[in-house]
Design a protein around this motif. Structure first.
Motif, PDB file in Angstrom:
ATOM      1  N   ALA A  68       0.865  -1.249  -0.098  1.00  0.00           N
ATOM      2  CA  ALA A  68      -0.207   0.025   0.138  1.00  0.00           C
ATOM      3  C   ALA A  68       0.703   1.231   0.021  1.00  0.00           C
ATOM      4  O   ALA A  68       0.509   2.290  -0.664  1.00  0.00           O
ATOM      5  CB  ALA A  68      -0.803   0.038   1.131  1.00  0.00           C
ATOM      6  N   GLN A  69       2.012   1.195   0.948  1.00  0.00           N
ATOM      7  CA  GLN A  69       2.963   2.517   0.626  1.00  0.00           C
ATOM      8  C   GLN A  69       3.658   2.558  -0.530  1.00  0.00           C
ATOM      9  O   GLN A  69       3.537   3.685  -1.081  1.00  0.00           O
ATOM     10  CB  GLN A  69       3.961   2.141   1.796  1.00  0.00           C
ATOM     11  N   PHE A  70       3.670   1.470  -1.296  1.00  0.00           N
ATOM     12  CA  PHE A  70       4.564   1.632  -2.628  1.00  0.00           C
ATOM     13  C   PHE A  70       3.301   2.221  -3.769  1.00  0.00           C
ATOM     14  O   PHE A  70       3.579   3.056  -4.417  1.00  0.00           O
ATOM     15  CB  PHE A  70       4.907   0.347  -2.935  1.00  0.00           C
ATOM     16  N   THR A  71       2.025   1.745  -3.562  1.00  0.00           N
ATOM     17  CA  THR A  71       1.049   2.237  -4.346  1.00  0.00           C
ATOM     18  C   THR A  71       0.930   3.892  -4.174  1.00  0.00           C
ATOM     19  O   THR A  71       0.949   4.491  -5.135  1.00  0.00           O
ATOM     20  CB  THR A  71      -0.143   1.499  -3.956  1.00  0.00           C
ATOM     21  N   ALA A  72       0.864   4.151  -2.984  1.00  0.00           N
ATOM     22  CA  ALA A  72       0.813   5.604  -2.650  1.00  0.00           C
ATOM     23  C   ALA A  72       1.840   6.383  -3.093  1.00  0.00           C
ATOM     24  O   ALA A  72       1.686   7.408  -3.727  1.00  0.00           O
ATOM     25  CB  ALA A  72       0.490   5.949  -1.136  1.00  0.00           C
ATOM     26  N   PHE A  73       2.890   5.831  -3.108  1.00  0.00           N
ATOM     27  CA  PHE A  73       4.032   6.592  -3.579  1.00  0.00           C
ATOM     28  C   PHE A  73       4.257   6.634  -5.056  1.00  0.00           C
ATOM     29  O   PHE A  73       4.557   7.745  -5.393  1.00  0.00           O
ATOM     30  CB  PHE A  73       5.644   5.887  -3.369  1.00  0.00           C
ATOM     31  N   MET A  74       3.683   5.622  -5.696  1.00  0.00           N
ATOM     32  CA  MET A  74       3.750   5.932  -7.256  1.00  0.00           C
ATOM     33  C   MET A  74       2.621   6.977  -7.721  1.00  0.00           C
ATOM     34  O   MET A  74       2.977   7.794  -8.577  1.00  0.00           O
ATOM     35  CB  MET A  74       3.077   4.610  -7.827  1.00  0.00           C
ATOM     36  N   ARG A  75       1.404   6.952  -6.881  1.00  0.00           N
ATOM     37  CA  ARG A  75       0.538   8.103  -7.450  1.00  0.00           C
ATOM     38  C   ARG A  75       1.025   9.582  -6.945  1.00  0.00           C
ATOM     39  O   ARG A  75       0.816  10.417  -7.508  1.00  0.00           O
ATOM     40  CB  ARG A  75      -0.776   7.791  -6.648  1.00  0.00           C
ATOM     41  N   ALA A  76       1.758   9.655  -5.953  1.00  0.00           N
ATOM     42  CA  ALA A  76       2.342  10.746  -5.443  1.00  0.00           C
ATOM     43  C   ALA A  76       3.589  11.262  -6.417  1.00  0.00           C
ATOM     44  O   ALA A  76       3.555  12.283  -6.911  1.00  0.00           O
ATOM     45  CB  ALA A  76       2.982  10.797  -4.041  1.00  0.00           C
ATOM     46  N   GLU A  77       4.273  10.380  -7.109  1.00  0.00           N
ATOM     47  CA  GLU A  77       5.133  10.585  -8.221  1.00  0.00           C
ATOM     48  C   GLU A  77       4.521  11.008  -9.507  1.00  0.00           C
ATOM     49  O   GLU A  77       5.008  11.805 -10.325  1.00  0.00           O
ATOM     50  CB  GLU A  77       6.175   9.437  -8.403  1.00  0.00           C
ATOM     51  N   LEU A  78       3.273  10.322  -9.782  1.00  0.00           N
ATOM     52  CA  LEU A  78       2.629  10.887 -10.988  1.00  0.00           C
ATOM     53  C   LEU A  78       2.479  12.329 -10.945  1.00  0.00           C
ATOM     54  O   LEU A  78       2.255  13.084 -11.772  1.00  0.00           O
ATOM     55  CB  LEU A  78       1.618   9.931 -11.334  1.00  0.00           C
ATOM     56  N   ALA A  79       1.615  12.620  -9.539  1.00  0.00           N
ATOM     57  CA  ALA A  79       1.095  14.050  -9.336  1.00  0.00           C
ATOM     58  C   ALA A  79       2.347  14.768  -9.395  1.00  0.00           C
ATOM     59  O   ALA A  79       2.193  16.090  -9.812  1.00  0.00           O
ATOM     60  CB  ALA A  79       0.462  14.112  -7.850  1.00  0.00           C
ATOM     61  N   LYS A  80       3.486  14.401  -9.071  1.00  0.00           N
ATOM     62  CA  LYS A  80       4.764  15.455  -8.916  1.00  0.00           C
ATOM     63  C   LYS A  80       5.237  15.792 -10.498  1.00  0.00           C
ATOM     64  O   LYS A  80       5.574  16.791 -10.899  1.00  0.00           O
ATOM     65  CB  LYS A  80       5.450  14.717  -8.100  1.00  0.00           C
ATOM     66  N   TRP A  81       5.458  14.784 -11.148  1.00  0.00           N
ATOM     67  CA  TRP A  81       6.177  14.626 -12.395  1.00  0.00           C
ATOM     68  C   TRP A  81       5.329  14.738 -13.611  1.00  0.00           C
ATOM     69  O   TRP A  81       5.690  15.349 -14.712  1.00  0.00           O
ATOM     70  CB  TRP A  81       7.140  13.572 -12.594  1.00  0.00           C
ATOM     71  N   GLY A  82       4.232  14.324 -13.485  1.00  0.00           N
ATOM     72  CA  GLY A  82       3.302  14.258 -14.769  1.00  0.00           C
ATOM     73  C   GLY A  82       3.231  16.080 -15.055  1.00  0.00           C
ATOM     74  O   GLY A  82       3.253  16.122 -16.452  1.00  0.00           O
ATOM     75  N   PRO A  83       2.963  16.943 -14.379  1.00  0.00           N
ATOM     76  CA  PRO A  83       2.844  18.119 -14.854  1.00  0.00           C
ATOM     77  C   PRO A  83       4.217  18.742 -15.338  1.00  0.00           C
ATOM     78  O   PRO A  83       4.171  19.500 -16.279  1.00  0.00           O
ATOM     79  CB  PRO A  83       2.386  19.279 -13.633  1.00  0.00           C
ATOM     80  N   VAL A  84       5.494  18.360 -14.864  1.00  0.00           N
ATOM     81  CA  VAL A  84       6.594  18.621 -15.177  1.00  0.00           C
ATOM     82  C   VAL A  84       6.814  18.093 -16.579  1.00  0.00           C
ATOM     83  O   VAL A  84       7.315  18.528 -17.597  1.00  0.00           O
ATOM     84  CB  VAL A  84       7.763  18.029 -14.543  1.00  0.00           C
ATOM     85  N   ILE A  85       6.405  16.814 -17.191  1.00  0.00           N
ATOM     86  CA  ILE A  85       6.514  16.375 -18.693  1.00  0.00           C
ATOM     87  C   ILE A  85       5.592  17.065 -19.174  1.00  0.00           C
ATOM     88  O   ILE A  85       5.903  17.390 -20.370  1.00  0.00           O
ATOM     89  CB  ILE A  85       5.985  15.004 -18.369  1.00  0.00           C
ATOM     90  N   LYS A  86       4.419  17.455 -18.925  1.00  0.00           N
ATOM     91  CA  LYS A  86       3.460  18.169 -19.902  1.00  0.00           C
ATOM     92  C   LYS A  86       4.063  19.485 -20.239  1.00  0.00           C
ATOM     93  O   LYS A  86       4.022  20.031 -21.170  1.00  0.00           O
ATOM     94  CB  LYS A  86       2.165  18.086 -19.231  1.00  0.00           C
ATOM     95  N   ARG A  87       4.758  20.297 -19.210  1.00  0.00           N
ATOM     96  CA  ARG A  87       5.120  21.460 -19.372  1.00  0.00           C
ATOM     97  C   ARG A  87       6.464  21.424 -20.490  1.00  0.00           C
ATOM     98  O   ARG A  87       6.462  22.347 -21.327  1.00  0.00           O
ATOM     99  CB  ARG A  87       5.477  22.118 -18.129  1.00  0.00           C
ATOM    100  N   SER A  88       6.959  20.128 -20.181  1.00  0.00           N
ATOM    101  CA  SER A  88       8.281  20.123 -21.196  1.00  0.00           C
ATOM    102  C   SER A  88       7.998  19.837 -22.558  1.00  0.00           C
ATOM    103  O   SER A  88       8.682  19.952 -23.508  1.00  0.00           O
ATOM    104  CB  SER A  88       9.123  19.204 -20.799  1.00  0.00           C
ATOM    105  N   GLY A  89       6.821  19.304 -22.819  1.00  0.00           N
ATOM    106  CA  GLY A  89       6.164  19.062 -24.174  1.00  0.00           C
ATOM    107  C   GLY A  89       6.773  17.607 -24.710  1.00  0.00           C
ATOM    108  O   GLY A  89       6.471  17.245 -26.028  1.00  0.00           O
ATOM    109  N   ALA A  90       7.499  16.919 -23.869  1.00  0.00           N
ATOM    110  CA  ALA A  90       8.009  15.755 -24.309  1.00  0.00           C
ATOM    111  C   ALA A  90       7.049  14.730 -24.651  1.00  0.00           C
ATOM    112  O   ALA A  90       6.203  14.523 -23.707  1.00  0.00           O
ATOM    113  CB  ALA A  90       8.969  15.314 -23.017  1.00  0.00           C
ATOM    114  N   THR A  91       7.030  13.972 -25.639  1.00  0.00           N
ATOM    115  CA  THR A  91       6.389  12.817 -25.897  1.00  0.00           C
ATOM    116  C   THR A  91       7.202  11.944 -26.597  1.00  0.00           C
ATOM    117  O   THR A  91       8.403  12.136 -27.348  1.00  0.00           O
ATOM    118  CB  THR A  91       5.165  13.040 -27.057  1.00  0.00           C
TER     119      THR A  91
END
Length: 328
Positions: free
Chosen positions: A303-326
């Motif tokens: 459960a801790q690992f699942t929560a960490f993965m979701r926190a990482e998505l919330a953290k880095w998802g916007p950075v990836i989108k702002r960079s325009g990387a695909t």
């Protein structure tokens, strides 16, 4: 009496396995593991996920009382091997080691993913944190992260930075730096850490953020300058290098590694795997081997690992989108 004696003889001749009733998942779980456990690593032999899998797998095999076999299936930014785990039989005999890309960042980078890491995988335990070292060419004439940030603000677009690929921490940590400092540096991706480091040594790029094993030999030789580490706390083996936050940049990031199983793996099997791999990472000898590779073990619950993965998505998802990387 004759019929009774005949029945007893028949029962005596019947194999115990048949008398025990038909095969059931519950019986299989009770016998688990009855054969070797395979760990799929979605990167090449010698990569940090591979090194982690081999160190921890060797110790976990003692608790599982079965061999742990490593299989490298590299490709598609880690998606190929991680997809093989997601589509494997959920019986505990095929599990995977994976990292931030295939488990989090690739869901933003790729338009189509062959699996959903949050639906098709069952986290077993978080594994280790790894810092990236932000290093620069001495030709820049900077000695601190603040001096680098000031230089980048004054010279937008003048300098290049090397990474080991779109979506890696070596890419995203510098993208975060660009966002927080309102600066612009040109991204140049390379196929490997050695190639990225070589690009800085040759002057094609001036900045790199990579694992200590790739960077520190050049720092110690005076060919690169280490300015900061990406993790929230200092690397024990590199006590004189400040964290990003200590150096004035309010961010942190880890090139982390964890263990996963196919979704649908029975809870008792996941619990057994969690118990053995957590025990492996907490074993003093194994802990020391991991730290010698600049890896900081931090095992925990699924459960801790699942929560960490979701926190990482919330953290880095916007950075990836702002960079325009695909990627596709």
């Amino acid at each position: 009496m004759t019929q009774r004696r005949s029945l007893l003889k028949a029962l005596a001749a019947t194999p115990a396995a048949l008398l025990a009733g038909p095969w059931t998942p519950a019986r299989a779980q009770g016998d688990y593991p009855a054969r070797p456990v395979r760990i799929v690593v979605p990167f090449a032999a010698g990569s940090t996920p591979d090194v982690f899998a081999r160190i921890v797998g060797e110790r976990a095999a003692q608790g599982l009382k079965q061999p742990v076999v490593i299989e490298n299936r590299a490709g598609a930014g880690g998606n190929l091997g991680t997809d093989a785990v997601a589509k494997a039989a959920p019986d505990g005999y095929t599990i995977g080691v994976s990292i931030t890309g295939p488990l989090v960042n690739n869901t933003v980078l790729y338009k189509r993913m062959p699996y959903d890491p949050f639906k098709d995988l069952a986290p077993i335990t978080f594994g280790v944190h790894q810092a990236n070292v932000l290093a620069v060419s001495p030709s820049l004439g900077v000695n601190t992260l603040k001096e680098l940030m000031d230089l980048l603000r004054r010279n937008p677009g003048k300098y290049n930075y090397a990474s080991i690929g779109v979506g890696s921490l070596s890419h995203l940590s510098v993208e975060m730096l660009k966002t927080l400092t309102n600066s612009f540096v040109v991204h140049v991706p390379y196929a490997s850490s050695p190639a990225a480091v070589t690009s800085v040594l040759q002057g094609d790029t001036q900045i790199v953020s990579l694992a200590p094993l790739a960077v520190m030999p050049q720092v110690q030789a005076g060919r690169l300058k280490a300015l900061a580490v990406s993790t929230a706390k200092r690397v024990p083996q590199l006590p004189n290098i400040p964290t990003f936050r200590e150096a004035g940049l309010p961010m942190d990031g880890s090139a982390w590694i964890g263990l996963v199983a196919p979704a649908g793996t029975p809870a008792p099997i996941v619990e057994r795997l969690n118990r053995e791999f957590v025990a492996a990472m907490r074993d003093p000898a194994t802990h020391d081997k991991l730290q010698a590779q600049y890896m900081d073990p931090e095992p925990g619950t699924p459960a801790q690992f699942t929560a960490f993965m979701r926190a990482e998505l919330a953290k880095w998802g916007p950075v990836i989108k702002r960079s325009g990387a695909t990627i596709d």
